[in-house]
Design an enzyme around this catalytic site. Sequence first.
Site, PDB file in Angstrom:
ATOM      1  N   LYS A 114       4.919  82.535 -23.686  1.00 51.37           N
ATOM      2  CA  LYS A 114       5.289  83.936 -23.943  1.00 51.37           C
ATOM      3  C   LYS A 114       6.772  84.163 -23.628  1.00 51.37           C
ATOM      4  O   LYS A 114       7.509  84.744 -24.421  1.00 51.37           O
ATOM      5  CB  LYS A 114       4.430  84.825 -23.036  1.00 51.37           C
ATOM      6  CG  LYS A 114       4.633  86.306 -23.227  1.00 51.37           C
ATOM      7  CD  LYS A 114       3.976  87.131 -22.113  1.00 51.37           C
ATOM      8  CE  LYS A 114       2.525  86.784 -21.896  1.00 51.37           C
ATOM      9  NZ  LYS A 114       1.820  87.796 -21.070  1.00 51.37           N
ATOM     10  N   LYS A 126       2.714  82.705 -12.455  1.00 53.45           N
ATOM     11  CA  LYS A 126       1.723  83.771 -12.231  1.00 53.45           C
ATOM     12  C   LYS A 126       1.269  83.684 -10.786  1.00 53.45           C
ATOM     13  O   LYS A 126       1.334  82.619 -10.178  1.00 53.45           O
ATOM     14  CB  LYS A 126       0.500  83.576 -13.135  1.00 53.45           C
ATOM     15  CG  LYS A 126      -0.325  84.838 -13.273  1.00 53.45           C
ATOM     16  CD  LYS A 126       0.329  85.791 -14.244  1.00 53.45           C
ATOM     17  CE  LYS A 126      -0.314  87.150 -14.276  1.00 53.45           C
ATOM     18  NZ  LYS A 126       0.162  87.921 -15.450  1.00 53.45           N
ATOM     19  N   ASP A 166       0.519  93.152 -12.755  1.00 47.18           N
ATOM     20  CA  ASP A 166      -0.518  92.731 -13.705  1.00 47.18           C
ATOM     21  C   ASP A 166      -1.743  93.557 -13.292  1.00 47.18           C
ATOM     22  O   ASP A 166      -1.586  94.622 -12.680  1.00 47.18           O
ATOM     23  CB  ASP A 166      -0.776  91.210 -13.608  1.00 47.18           C
ATOM     24  CG  ASP A 166      -1.611  90.673 -14.771  1.00 47.18           C
ATOM     25  OD1 ASP A 166      -1.053  90.438 -15.851  1.00 47.18           O
ATOM     26  OD2 ASP A 166      -2.845  90.508 -14.619  1.00 47.18           O
ATOM     27  N   THR A 210       4.767  97.105 -22.248  1.00 44.80           N
ATOM     28  CA  THR A 210       3.769  96.187 -22.807  1.00 44.80           C
ATOM     29  C   THR A 210       2.991  96.870 -23.932  1.00 44.80           C
ATOM     30  O   THR A 210       2.797  96.306 -25.012  1.00 44.80           O
ATOM     31  CB  THR A 210       2.813  95.669 -21.712  1.00 44.80           C
ATOM     32  OG1 THR A 210       3.590  95.236 -20.597  1.00 44.80           O
ATOM     33  CG2 THR A 210       1.965  94.532 -22.219  1.00 44.80           C
TER      34      THR A 210
HETATM   35  P1  NDP Z   1      -4.430  97.560 -15.018  1.00 44.72           P
HETATM   36  O1  NDP Z   1      -4.892  97.140 -13.687  1.00 44.72           O
HETATM   37  O2  NDP Z   1      -3.451  98.662 -15.134  1.00 44.72           O
HETATM   38  O3  NDP Z   1      -5.666  97.934 -15.950  1.00 44.72           O
HETATM   39  C1  NDP Z   1      -6.672  97.005 -16.185  1.00 44.72           C
HETATM   40  C2  NDP Z   1      -7.710  97.639 -17.073  1.00 44.72           C
HETATM   41  O4  NDP Z   1      -8.607  96.631 -17.526  1.00 44.72           O
HETATM   42  C3  NDP Z   1      -8.574  98.658 -16.353  1.00 44.72           C
HETATM   43  O5  NDP Z   1      -9.001  99.632 -17.240  1.00 44.72           O
HETATM   44  C4  NDP Z   1      -9.737  97.789 -15.859  1.00 44.72           C
HETATM   45  O6  NDP Z   1     -10.935  98.526 -15.648  1.00 44.72           O
HETATM   46  C5  NDP Z   1      -9.923  96.858 -17.016  1.00 44.72           C
HETATM   47  N1  NDP Z   1     -10.483  95.603 -16.505  1.00 44.72           N
HETATM   48  C6  NDP Z   1      -9.931  94.754 -15.615  1.00 44.72           C
HETATM   49  N2  NDP Z   1     -10.738  93.727 -15.339  1.00 44.72           N
HETATM   50  C7  NDP Z   1     -11.830  93.933 -16.087  1.00 44.72           C
HETATM   51  C8  NDP Z   1     -13.032  93.215 -16.251  1.00 44.72           C
HETATM   52  N3  NDP Z   1     -13.282  92.080 -15.573  1.00 44.72           N
HETATM   53  N4  NDP Z   1     -13.935  93.716 -17.139  1.00 44.72           N
HETATM   54  C9  NDP Z   1     -13.702  94.863 -17.827  1.00 44.72           C
HETATM   55  N5  NDP Z   1     -12.569  95.588 -17.693  1.00 44.72           N
HETATM   56  C10 NDP Z   1     -11.662  95.129 -16.832  1.00 44.72           C
HETATM   57  O7  NDP Z   1      -3.848  96.215 -15.701  1.00 44.72           O
HETATM   58  P2  NDP Z   1      -2.846  96.065 -16.937  1.00 44.72           P
HETATM   59  O8  NDP Z   1      -3.047  97.154 -17.916  1.00 44.72           O
HETATM   60  O9  NDP Z   1      -1.500  95.820 -16.380  1.00 44.72           O
HETATM   61  O10 NDP Z   1      -3.342  94.675 -17.544  1.00 44.72           O
HETATM   62  C11 NDP Z   1      -4.331  94.611 -18.576  1.00 44.72           C
HETATM   63  C12 NDP Z   1      -4.212  93.268 -19.279  1.00 44.72           C
HETATM   64  O11 NDP Z   1      -2.900  93.145 -19.867  1.00 44.72           O
HETATM   65  C13 NDP Z   1      -4.374  92.037 -18.404  1.00 44.72           C
HETATM   66  O12 NDP Z   1      -4.978  91.012 -19.151  1.00 44.72           O
HETATM   67  C14 NDP Z   1      -2.939  91.644 -18.104  1.00 44.72           C
HETATM   68  O13 NDP Z   1      -2.840  90.276 -17.779  1.00 44.72           O
HETATM   69  C15 NDP Z   1      -2.273  91.952 -19.424  1.00 44.72           C
HETATM   70  N6  NDP Z   1      -0.828  92.150 -19.419  1.00 44.72           N
HETATM   71  C16 NDP Z   1      -0.243  93.065 -18.588  1.00 44.72           C
HETATM   72  C17 NDP Z   1       1.117  93.267 -18.642  1.00 44.72           C
HETATM   73  C18 NDP Z   1       1.804  94.293 -17.819  1.00 44.72           C
HETATM   74  O14 NDP Z   1       3.013  94.461 -17.971  1.00 44.72           O
HETATM   75  N7  NDP Z   1       1.116  95.036 -16.970  1.00 44.72           N
HETATM   76  C19 NDP Z   1       1.979  92.461 -19.528  1.00 44.72           C
HETATM   77  C20 NDP Z   1       1.251  91.576 -20.403  1.00 44.72           C
HETATM   78  C21 NDP Z   1      -0.097  91.439 -20.312  1.00 44.72           C
HETATM   79  P3  NDP Z   1     -11.473  98.774 -14.152  1.00 44.72           P
HETATM   80  O15 NDP Z   1     -10.637  99.878 -13.602  1.00 44.72           O
HETATM   81  O16 NDP Z   1     -12.896  99.131 -14.329  1.00 44.72           O
HETATM   82  O17 NDP Z   1     -11.291  97.481 -13.406  1.00 44.72           O
HETATM   83  O1  2IT Z   2       1.259  88.917 -18.343  1.00 42.14           O
HETATM   84  C1  2IT Z   2       2.410  89.382 -18.282  1.00 42.14           C
HETATM   85  O2  2IT Z   2       3.291  89.069 -19.103  1.00 42.14           O
HETATM   86  C2  2IT Z   2       2.720  90.314 -17.206  1.00 42.14           C
HETATM   87  N1  2IT Z   2       1.831  90.665 -16.429  1.00 42.14           N
HETATM   88  C3  2IT Z   2       4.124  90.824 -17.018  1.00 42.14           C
HETATM   89  C4  2IT Z   2       4.951  89.821 -16.270  1.00 42.14           C
HETATM   90  C5  2IT Z   2       6.331  90.274 -15.883  1.00 42.14           C
HETATM   91  O3  2IT Z   2       6.991  89.474 -15.197  1.00 42.14           O
HETATM   92  O4  2IT Z   2       6.771  91.374 -16.225  1.00 42.14           O
END
Ligand code: NDP
Ligand code: 2IT
Length: 451
Positions: A114, A126, A166, A210
Amino acid sequence: MNRYLESVLEKTKAKNPNEPEFIQAVTEVLTSLEPVIAAHDDYEPLAFLERIVEPERMITFRVPWVDDKGQVQVNRGYRVQYSSLIGPYKGGLRFHPSVNQSIMKFLGFEQIFKNALSGLPIGGAKGGCDFDPKGKSDNEVMRFCQSFMTELYRHIGPDVDVPAGDIGVGAREIGYLFGQYKRIRNGYEGGVLTGKAISYGGSLARKEATGYGLIYYMREMLKANNNQTLKGKTVTISGSGNVALYACEKAQQYGAKVVAMSDSNGCIYDKNGIDLELMKQIKEVERGRVKDYLREHKNAEYMETVDRDDAPIWTIPTDIALPCATQNELSLTSATKLVNNGVLAVGEGANMPTEAEAIEYLQKNDVLFAPAKAANAGGVSTSAIEMSQNSMRYYYSFEEVDARLDRIMTNIFKSCEEAAEKYDCAGNYAAGANIAAFRVIAKAMRAQGIV
Ligand code: NDP
Ligand code: 2IT
């Protein structure tokens, strides 16, 4: 399959038993590299693949802390410093009870590719912990973060390794982590963490990046396929965290109708379109559940998740499905339902949210597929923009960061498209993303010798 590829895959499986997510990520990448590997005879003698699958360094550590009842709790912390080929280790921290070595390694491995696609000088990493922030008081989260950083600080630094958020790690956690790091180091190293609040060195538009980036990528993918647009399209988004909320915001700005969002308990289906301000209030302010949405929208429907392999959100008819929660949340069963309901495109906001068989099924049925390591790269790319602002001791405006993000996502889409065309898999953006990223990594590997 190419003999070299097959042997590396077999060795990786044998060496890493009980790591299904890690093997899933490696298999997906390696199999798609077949045409590139076949075209270069020096990859095997120089052990390119063996080196790329082995992390440079993995750290695990004890995280003891005291809860509000005075009881001692012990968690396990991780940092996988996967690759520093093209820049300091860079990648998020995940706090979730499911965190284990397999999940940390799959996320770190994906991050190398990525980050290479972003075109910015950042390596791959990570980290995280099996700590569950749900139901914990602010003070408990603070004490936990302080203990986590008391060990992690010795392994990171603005030119060494730069963590970010994350799942379970947002501005609150980054703030506590930064405070403790600064206290231990006795210096203001702003660029040691990204995703900071604006008041002490964060970047405008990082919070949105994101989700916005995912929609910019989707916009480009739709445009490249019969000049389609998001306007008037129905969208379903799993999750309701950082990525999901801002994907919803940008999709709505482009005139799409987002009808469903979810959390791990269930999903809200609002045929009138999701009320995003209410969803933000519930999730960002109250730290509540999506079910709370019903208090103001009695006509919306709530569907509980009983079987994760058949999550209710994917049974809703939609043009565009955006899995933005977690790994393997979109199964083959769900993919079949999406296709039967006429889905046009799937865009991965989460990391590896679609099971391997589901990806294959979607692609076979001509569903446009935007792969995570390209489509969600907007977050880490904007983290890199935050690092450069910290180095310059300067701030860009929201519009400036957002315009850079848009350009980066547009370029990433073009790289995926061109690589797929060049290697005879036109339209397969997942393979295109892996190939385009690998070419960047392979060049740096060749230049730096056997390290
Ligand atoms: P948050 O913690 O803000 O939100 C996570 C969301 O996903 C919540 O709604 C949570 O629900 C749900 N969730 C988490 N685990 C599970 C599970 N096992 N089953 C069902 N629902 C689940 O995280 P992010 O929005 O930051 O991250 C979401 C995804 O995006 C992840 O895969 C992360 O790796 C990816 N990502 C994040 C980035 C970032 O900048 N934040 C960048 C790139 C990718 P609940 O509250 O019920 O747990
Ligand atoms: O999965 C991802 O790319 C992230 N959670 C963001 C990582 C970062 O360094 O901003």
